[in-house]
Design a protein around this motif. Structure first.
Motif, PDB file in Angstrom:
ATOM      1  N   GLY A  75       0.848  -1.061  -0.150  1.00 48.27           N
ATOM      2  CA  GLY A  75       0.098   0.108  -0.083  1.00 48.27           C
ATOM      3  C   GLY A  75       0.871   1.299  -0.107  1.00 48.27           C
ATOM      4  N   ARG A  76       0.293   2.389  -0.532  1.00 49.70           N
ATOM      5  CA  ARG A  76       0.978   3.645  -0.612  1.00 49.70           C
ATOM      6  C   ARG A  76       0.068   4.693  -0.379  1.00 49.70           C
ATOM      7  NH1 ARG A  76       6.079   5.696  -1.909  1.00 49.70           N
ATOM      8  NH2 ARG A  76       6.186   7.467  -2.924  1.00 49.70           N
ATOM      9  N   GLY A  77       0.489   5.656   0.392  1.00 48.69           N
ATOM     10  CA  GLY A  77      -0.554   6.630   0.642  1.00 48.69           C
ATOM     11  C   GLY A  77      -1.337   6.608   2.006  1.00 48.69           C
ATOM     12  N   LYS A  78      -2.137   7.706   2.191  1.00 49.77           N
ATOM     13  CA  LYS A  78      -2.746   7.506   3.528  1.00 49.77           C
ATOM     14  C   LYS A  78      -4.382   7.108   3.280  1.00 49.77           C
ATOM     15  CE  LYS A  78       0.554   9.415   5.285  1.00 49.77           C
ATOM     16  NZ  LYS A  78       1.659   9.119   6.476  1.00 49.77           N
ATOM     17  N   ALA A  79      -4.599   6.212   4.519  1.00 51.78           N
ATOM     18  CA  ALA A  79      -5.928   5.628   4.519  1.00 51.78           C
ATOM     19  C   ALA A  79      -6.790   6.875   5.320  1.00 51.78           C
ATOM     20  CB  ALA A  79      -6.134   4.370   5.343  1.00 51.78           C
ATOM     21  N   ASP A  80      -6.218   7.738   6.085  1.00 51.42           N
ATOM     22  CA  ASP A  80      -7.028   8.702   6.764  1.00 51.42           C
ATOM     23  C   ASP A  80      -6.248  10.120   6.846  1.00 51.42           C
ATOM     24  OD1 ASP A  80      -8.401  10.477   8.593  1.00 51.42           O
ATOM     25  OD2 ASP A  80      -9.179   8.488   9.660  1.00 51.42           O
ATOM     26  N   LEU A  81      -6.622  11.061   6.221  1.00 57.16           N
ATOM     27  CA  LEU A  81      -5.503  12.226   6.413  1.00 57.16           C
ATOM     28  C   LEU A  81      -5.722  12.775   7.624  1.00 57.16           C
ATOM     29  CD1 LEU A  81      -6.319  13.781   2.822  1.00 57.16           C
ATOM     30  CD2 LEU A  81      -4.540  12.489   3.525  1.00 57.16           C
ATOM     31  N   THR A  82      -6.853  12.606   8.414  1.00 54.86           N
ATOM     32  CA  THR A  82      -7.055  13.367   9.771  1.00 54.86           C
ATOM     33  C   THR A  82      -5.987  12.806  10.677  1.00 54.86           C
ATOM     34  OG1 THR A  82      -9.253  13.825   9.220  1.00 54.86           O
ATOM     35  CG2 THR A  82      -8.570  14.015  11.432  1.00 54.86           C
ATOM     36  N   THR A  83      -5.946  11.588  10.711  1.00 54.05           N
ATOM     37  CA  THR A  83      -5.101  10.674  11.687  1.00 54.05           C
ATOM     38  C   THR A  83      -3.733  10.519  11.232  1.00 54.05           C
ATOM     39  OG1 THR A  83      -6.049   8.504  10.808  1.00 54.05           O
ATOM     40  CG2 THR A  83      -7.240   9.625  12.641  1.00 54.05           C
ATOM     41  N   GLY A  84      -3.484  10.567   9.792  1.00 54.09           N
ATOM     42  CA  GLY A  84      -2.446  10.071   9.283  1.00 54.09           C
ATOM     43  C   GLY A  84      -2.049   8.710   9.035  1.00 54.09           C
ATOM     44  N   ARG A  85      -3.187   7.729   9.402  1.00 52.17           N
ATOM     45  CA  ARG A  85      -3.207   6.552   9.149  1.00 52.17           C
ATOM     46  C   ARG A  85      -2.850   6.170   7.549  1.00 52.17           C
ATOM     47  NH1 ARG A  85      -7.421   2.774   8.258  1.00 52.17           N
ATOM     48  NH2 ARG A  85      -8.909   4.336   8.480  1.00 52.17           N
ATOM     49  N   ALA A  86      -1.809   5.263   7.852  1.00 50.15           N
ATOM     50  CA  ALA A  86      -1.206   4.772   6.302  1.00 50.15           C
ATOM     51  C   ALA A  86      -1.932   3.673   5.718  1.00 50.15           C
ATOM     52  CB  ALA A  86       0.335   4.189   6.321  1.00 50.15           C
ATOM     53  N   ILE A  87      -1.995   3.546   4.439  1.00 53.29           N
ATOM     54  CA  ILE A  87      -2.352   2.422   3.633  1.00 53.29           C
ATOM     55  C   ILE A  87      -1.680   1.321   3.797  1.00 53.29           C
ATOM     56  CG2 ILE A  87      -3.109   1.655   1.318  1.00 53.29           C
ATOM     57  CD1 ILE A  87      -4.336   4.442   0.667  1.00 53.29           C
ATOM     58  N   THR A  88      -2.038   0.142   4.014  1.00 53.90           N
ATOM     59  CA  THR A  88      -1.160  -0.998   4.291  1.00 53.90           C
ATOM     60  C   THR A  88      -1.962  -2.197   3.639  1.00 53.90           C
ATOM     61  OG1 THR A  88      -2.123  -1.866   6.381  1.00 53.90           O
ATOM     62  CG2 THR A  88      -0.253  -0.297   6.449  1.00 53.90           C
ATOM     63  N   SER A  89      -1.332  -3.284   3.795  1.00 48.77           N
ATOM     64  CA  SER A  89      -2.072  -4.477   3.061  1.00 48.77           C
ATOM     65  C   SER A  89      -3.305  -4.984   3.895  1.00 48.77           C
ATOM     66  CB  SER A  89      -0.998  -5.710   3.150  1.00 48.77           C
ATOM     67  OG  SER A  89      -0.359  -5.990   4.457  1.00 48.77           O
ATOM     68  N   LYS A  90      -3.508  -4.419   5.076  1.00 45.06           N
ATOM     69  CA  LYS A  90      -4.455  -4.818   5.754  1.00 45.06           C
ATOM     70  C   LYS A  90      -5.680  -3.622   5.708  1.00 45.06           C
ATOM     71  CE  LYS A  90      -1.761  -6.842   9.451  1.00 45.06           C
ATOM     72  NZ  LYS A  90      -1.245  -6.585  10.922  1.00 45.06           N
ATOM     73  N   THR A  91      -5.549  -2.673   5.040  1.00 47.33           N
ATOM     74  CA  THR A  91      -6.439  -1.581   4.971  1.00 47.33           C
ATOM     75  C   THR A  91      -7.706  -2.230   4.126  1.00 47.33           C
ATOM     76  OG1 THR A  91      -4.725   0.062   5.038  1.00 47.33           O
ATOM     77  CG2 THR A  91      -6.953   0.852   4.121  1.00 47.33           C
ATOM     78  N   VAL A  92      -8.909  -1.781   4.605  1.00 43.34           N
ATOM     79  CA  VAL A  92     -10.085  -2.316   3.788  1.00 43.34           C
ATOM     80  C   VAL A  92     -10.633  -1.179   2.885  1.00 43.34           C
ATOM     81  CG1 VAL A  92     -12.525  -3.033   4.334  1.00 43.34           C
ATOM     82  CG2 VAL A  92     -10.736  -3.775   5.904  1.00 43.34           C
ATOM     83  N   PHE A  93     -11.042  -1.381   1.640  1.00 43.42           N
ATOM     84  CA  PHE A  93     -11.549  -0.462   0.874  1.00 43.42           C
ATOM     85  C   PHE A  93     -12.888  -1.000   0.551  1.00 43.42           C
ATOM     86  CE2 PHE A  93      -7.121   0.085   0.667  1.00 43.42           C
ATOM     87  CZ  PHE A  93      -7.017   1.291   0.165  1.00 43.42           C
ATOM     88  N   ASP A  94     -13.912  -0.145   0.039  1.00 40.58           N
ATOM     89  CA  ASP A  94     -15.071  -0.686  -0.697  1.00 40.58           C
ATOM     90  C   ASP A  94     -14.965  -0.882  -2.140  1.00 40.58           C
ATOM     91  OD1 ASP A  94     -17.550  -0.275  -2.065  1.00 40.58           O
ATOM     92  OD2 ASP A  94     -18.537   0.969  -0.586  1.00 40.58           O
ATOM     93  N   MET A  95     -15.245  -2.135  -2.656  1.00 40.41           N
ATOM     94  CA  MET A  95     -14.744  -2.421  -3.943  1.00 40.41           C
ATOM     95  C   MET A  95     -15.827  -2.144  -5.073  1.00 40.41           C
ATOM     96  SD  MET A  95     -11.904  -4.038  -4.020  1.00 40.41           S
ATOM     97  CE  MET A  95     -10.605  -4.375  -2.499  1.00 40.41           C
ATOM     98  N   ALA A  96     -16.949  -1.130  -4.364  1.00 40.09           N
ATOM     99  CA  ALA A  96     -17.890  -0.781  -5.422  1.00 40.09           C
ATOM    100  C   ALA A  96     -18.238  -1.901  -6.506  1.00 40.09           C
ATOM    101  CB  ALA A  96     -17.163   0.410  -6.231  1.00 40.09           C
ATOM    102  N   SER A  97     -18.346  -1.322  -7.845  1.00 43.10           N
ATOM    103  CA  SER A  97     -18.982  -2.486  -8.636  1.00 43.10           C
ATOM    104  C   SER A  97     -18.055  -3.813  -9.030  1.00 43.10           C
ATOM    105  CB  SER A  97     -19.215  -1.571  -9.887  1.00 43.10           C
ATOM    106  OG  SER A  97     -19.996  -0.721 -10.150  1.00 43.10           O
TER     107      SER A  97
END
Length: 371
Positions: A75-97
């Motif tokens: 992962g690269r980038g931030k999962a949450d800009l407010t807290t600074g939490r980084a995107i990692t392999s454990k970060t969950v996303f909405d897979m949409a369609s």
């Protein structure tokens, strides 16, 4: 986005149908090790860096799977800009369609059990069916040839904005009160309404909330850390953002429709799921045949979304080289899923902001791990 370390996590998620589903987010095997000197991990990491040059804003995660095992993820980038939490392999996303394939496969599973048939008219599964629903089959819905208008446009035409509460009931009511734009079977026209209706059909046939059915029939048997949970703050989930002039604005909606989207998971879990297209562990040979059977040409309809011409089958596109692909875009989440022609390799790239070209990144990763 998958897990390098095996973890078992349990989360109680309240589904849009109002039923509490206890979702076991079971861990999966660690990525496969490769011989010294193999540069595929380094090249894959470079693809992600090119996709997201700066790690300080929202970003993306990606995973590659081979025959059901995760061989690379990051992962690269931030999962949450407010807290600074980084995107990692454990970060969950909405897979949409990209969630649509589960809806289509649920229908194929029930067809294999002779609980419904793809040539059944939609009217068979409605209490007060409008006349036009007698001419629309479940197969038309699955392959986007129903001619039905997208419920998002219908709700917005009624003054219901993406920031207003709206769920499955409101979407279905708006669909049934409308008239199709084209006669069924005439042409491919992508519409989220089709899959909201298919989820309703599954509920009518099984007597179970659709999220619970997916959990019971797909996620739990395959030990997948997935949940169908619309508009829910799932533990470990990334926040989504809109980008404009170098700044980022949070993007979210309280809409709670399902069937057309809302599977929450990591890219690593999604490439693990992809192995069912090789093994048919769920649904067997009949389901695998149904994925492509009756697939319809999409022409140039999806080219603007980075997808070459192909045929639309059961919630997935079949490309001329026999690979499978789908895109998902919803409120700041953007996902690309691809399975190789031999079904041995799968790639998922998902972002919490609109990226320059995550479809190109998915193709690059596929090339790295299959050549």
């Amino acid at each position: 986005m998958k897990k390098v370390v095996s973890v078992n996590r349990m989360a109680s998620l309240c589904t849009a149908a109002g039923t509490m589903v206890v979702v076991v987010l079971a861990g999966s095997a660690s990525p496969q090790a490769y011989a010294s000197g193999d540069d595929r991990e380094k090249r894959s990491a470079e693809v992600l860096r090119e996709l997201i040059p700066s790690p300080d804003g929202p970003g993306c995660a990606a995973a590659v799977g081979t025959r059901g095992s995760v061989v690379w993820e990051a992962g690269r980038g931030k999962a949450d800009l407010t807290t600074g939490r980084a995107i990692t392999s454990k970060t969950v996303f909405d897979m949409a369609s990209n969630s649509k394939q589960f809806t289509a496969d649920a229908v194929l599973l029930l067809a294999g059990r002779h609980q419904l048939a793809l040539n059944d008219p939609l009217s068979d599964y409605l209490d007060k069916p409008p006349a036009w629903t007698r001419n629309v089959t479940l197969g038309d819905l699955m392959r986007h040839t129903s001619g039905i208008t997208d419920y998002q446009d219908l709700l917005e035409a009624k003054g219901i904005k993406l920031t207003d509460p709206a769920g499955q009931r409101e979407a279905i009511a708006a669909i049934l009160a409308s008239q199709p734009e084209d006669p069924p079977g005439k042409r491919f026209s992508y519409s989220n309404s089709n899959y909201v209706l298919l989820a309703h059909v599954v509920e009518r046939v099984t007597g179970k909330p659709f999220p619970a059915f997916l959990q019971q029939e797909f996620f739990t048997p395959l030990h997948l850390r997935m949940a169908l949970s619309p508009a829910t703050d799932v533990p470990g989930k990334a926040k989504s953002y809109d980008a404009k002039d170098g700044s980022f604005t949070p993007n979210s909606s309280p809409w709670k429709q399902y069937g057309d989207g809302s599977v929450q998971t990591t890219p690593g879990e999604f490439v693990r799921w992809a192995d069912n297209y090789r093994t048919g562990r769920i649904g067997g040979a009949e389901l695998l045949a149904g994925v492509a059977e009756g697939a319809v040409s999409v022409g140039d309809v999806l080219r603007m979304r980075g997808i070459e011409a192909g045929r639309y089958g059961a919630g997935i596109l079949l490309l001329p080289d026999k690979s499978l692909v789908h895109r998902g875009d919803w409120e700041g989440f953007h996902s690309t899923f691809k399975v190789s022609p031999d079904r041995n390799t799968a790639v998922t790239v998902v972002c919490n902001v609109d990226s320059p070209d995550n479809f190109r990144a998915a193709n690059q990763l596929m090339d790295i791990w299959t050549t």
